[in-house]
Design a protein around this motif. Structure first.
Motif, PDB file in Angstrom:
ATOM      1  N   VAL A 158      22.249  30.661  37.473  1.00 18.90           N
ATOM      2  CA  VAL A 158      21.267  31.634  38.431  1.00 18.90           C
ATOM      3  C   VAL A 158      20.929  32.776  37.441  1.00 18.90           C
ATOM      4  CG1 VAL A 158      20.961  32.937  40.635  1.00 18.90           C
ATOM      5  CG2 VAL A 158      22.147  30.890  40.349  1.00 18.90           C
ATOM      6  N   ALA A 159      22.061  33.385  36.802  1.00 17.85           N
ATOM      7  CA  ALA A 159      21.628  34.587  35.813  1.00 17.85           C
ATOM      8  C   ALA A 159      21.380  34.039  34.578  1.00 17.85           C
ATOM      9  CB  ALA A 159      22.779  35.599  36.204  1.00 17.85           C
ATOM     10  N   ASN A 160      20.294  33.589  33.949  1.00 14.49           N
ATOM     11  CA  ASN A 160      20.141  33.001  32.628  1.00 14.49           C
ATOM     12  C   ASN A 160      19.660  33.960  31.696  1.00 14.49           C
ATOM     13  OD1 ASN A 160      17.502  33.215  33.448  1.00 14.49           O
ATOM     14  ND2 ASN A 160      17.180  31.368  33.931  1.00 14.49           N
ATOM     15  N   HIS A 161      20.147  35.165  31.566  1.00 17.93           N
ATOM     16  CA  HIS A 161      20.202  36.144  30.784  1.00 17.93           C
ATOM     17  C   HIS A 161      21.464  36.795  30.722  1.00 17.93           C
ATOM     18  CE1 HIS A 161      15.674  36.126  30.268  1.00 17.93           C
ATOM     19  NE2 HIS A 161      15.542  35.818  31.469  1.00 17.93           N
ATOM     20  N   PHE A 162      21.794  37.341  29.131  1.00 22.18           N
ATOM     21  CA  PHE A 162      23.069  38.118  28.951  1.00 22.18           C
ATOM     22  C   PHE A 162      22.911  39.120  27.861  1.00 22.18           C
ATOM     23  CE2 PHE A 162      27.133  39.091  27.399  1.00 22.18           C
ATOM     24  CZ  PHE A 162      28.055  38.931  28.665  1.00 22.18           C
ATOM     25  N   THR A 163      23.202  40.349  28.381  1.00 17.03           N
ATOM     26  CA  THR A 163      23.092  41.455  27.473  1.00 17.03           C
ATOM     27  C   THR A 163      24.433  41.683  26.964  1.00 17.03           C
ATOM     28  OG1 THR A 163      21.472  42.540  28.947  1.00 17.03           O
ATOM     29  CG2 THR A 163      22.324  43.996  27.354  1.00 17.03           C
ATOM     30  N   GLU A 164      24.564  41.618  25.559  1.00 21.68           N
ATOM     31  CA  GLU A 164      25.764  42.047  24.659  1.00 21.68           C
ATOM     32  C   GLU A 164      26.087  43.476  24.854  1.00 21.68           C
ATOM     33  OE1 GLU A 164      26.250  38.516  21.786  1.00 21.68           O
ATOM     34  OE2 GLU A 164      24.183  39.040  21.720  1.00 21.68           O
TER      35      GLU A 164
END
Length: 356
Positions: free
Chosen positions: A237-243
């Motif tokens: 569902v949440a297909n972005h990731f901020t490192e």
């Protein structure tokens, strides 16, 4: 092939196939190959997450190792996947003695042991290297593990589950974009302080409630690690990731002190030594697992982002207030403490060269 590894591979296959089985079905591959019914001592140990995560799999490794080393005298009945409920309620069960142990996340651990919050402070223990430094700090780490002893709970060691950042439905590439998101955070005072100081909108929520909340749009972002987000399928569902990389995700292995004291001296020593032995082995695997899970997520189309340096600098600067505001809780001393520093947080900051 070792049975625990086989179980992990089976569970991974079930997840990748979109298997809709219950938690019990997912754990079938982890059933012990021995009959524990005759064990004189039984230790129920809870964890909220999936045993494919290395930091969680320690529970099953511990079960088998202690059974073998104790000659079948102690059975560790490990129950991951929130089988006993959310962490706050399970902490209460542990304190009452209804269960004997828990691999509790460091974020939830502060509910009964505020000193545990030192590892959640932003940009302090924020890398695998810093985590190794802290574990090997002697009295600083020993003092950390005593955070719940005044509650009748003994900390023995820690395992890891990766580096914290933000999974999100829409890309978050700036702090301004982050301020439009609704972030699920853990039921923990430190995390609430962090998000308030960063000017973000947190939604405090037990981990078992996250999948439905994410799919229904109650939240559209998630404060967690790439390892956990990929393995537990939050990236669907949440297909972005901020490192962001502001802290390390840890499970602290804690046990009811009265239960530990009920063991014969030789078995208690064996139990404690084995927890430390297993935790040390599993910690070494967490970084390689994170790298592998990031690679798999990227291959599956998950987009990874980083904030501009000016935004990271602002977050670091704002984080100093979090340290200052939670300092009193971290520095509080109790009767059982034999290490009694004037300013424990300052000692940890200096040791890890904290530079906001």
């Amino acid at each position: 092939m070792p049975r625990i590894l086989k179980g992990i591979l089976t569970a991974v296959a079930m997840l990748s196939m979109g298997h809709a089985a219950s938690a019990n079905s997912a754990l079938d591959a982890f059933n012990p190959d021995f009959d524990p019914s005759g064990a004189p001592f039984r230790c129920i140990v809870s964890n909220v997450s999936h045993p494919v995560i290395k930091g969680v799999s320690a529970g099953f490794v511990l079960r088998d190792r202690i059974w073998e080393k104790s000659g079948g005298q102690i059975y560790v009945d490990f129950k991951p996947l929130s089988m006993l409920g959310g962490e706050v309620e399970v902490l209460n069960l542990l304190q009452m003695g209804a269960i004997q142990g828990m691999g509790v996340s460091s974020v939830a651990a502060t509910n009964l042991g505020p000193r545990f919050g030192v590892v959640n402070l932003p940009f302090l223990v924020d890398s695998f290297e810093k985590l190794d430094q802290f574990v090997n700090s002697g009295p600083l780490f020993d003092h950390f593990l005593k955070a719940m002893e005044h509650q009748g709970i003994t900390g023995l060691d820690i395992t890891a589950y990766g580096t914290y950042g933000w999974a999100s439905v829409e890309p978050i590439t700036t702090l301004a974009e982050a301020r439009n998101a609704r972030f699920r955070i853990a039921e923990a005072a430190v995390n609430q302080l962090i998000y308030r100081e960063w000017g973000l909108r947190p939604v405090v929520m037990p981990w078992p409630d996250v999948p439905v909340a994410l799919r229904q749009g109650v939240i559209n972002a998630l404060d967690h690690t790439p390892t956990v987000c990929n393995i537990t399928r939050k990236f669907e569902v949440a297909n972005h990731f901020t490192e962001v990389g502001y802290a390390q995700g840890l499970f602290i292995w804690i046990f009811n002190t009265a239960w530990l004291n009920s063991l014969p001296e030789d078995l208690r020593k064996l139990f404690e030594e084995t927890v430390k032995e297993v935790a040390s082995e599993i910690r070494k695997e967490a970084e390689s697992q994170e790298n592998e899970q990031i690679r798999r997520a990227k291959d599956a189309g998950i987009k990874f982002h980083r904030l501009p340096e000016k935004d990271m600098a602002e977050m670091r600067s704002r984080s100093v207030k979090v340290h200052d505001r939670y300092k009193r809780e971290i520095n509080r001393l109790y009767r059982h403490d034999d290490y009694r520093p004037a300013d424990y947080l300052l000692e940890v900051q200096r040791y890890l060269e904290f530079a906001p």
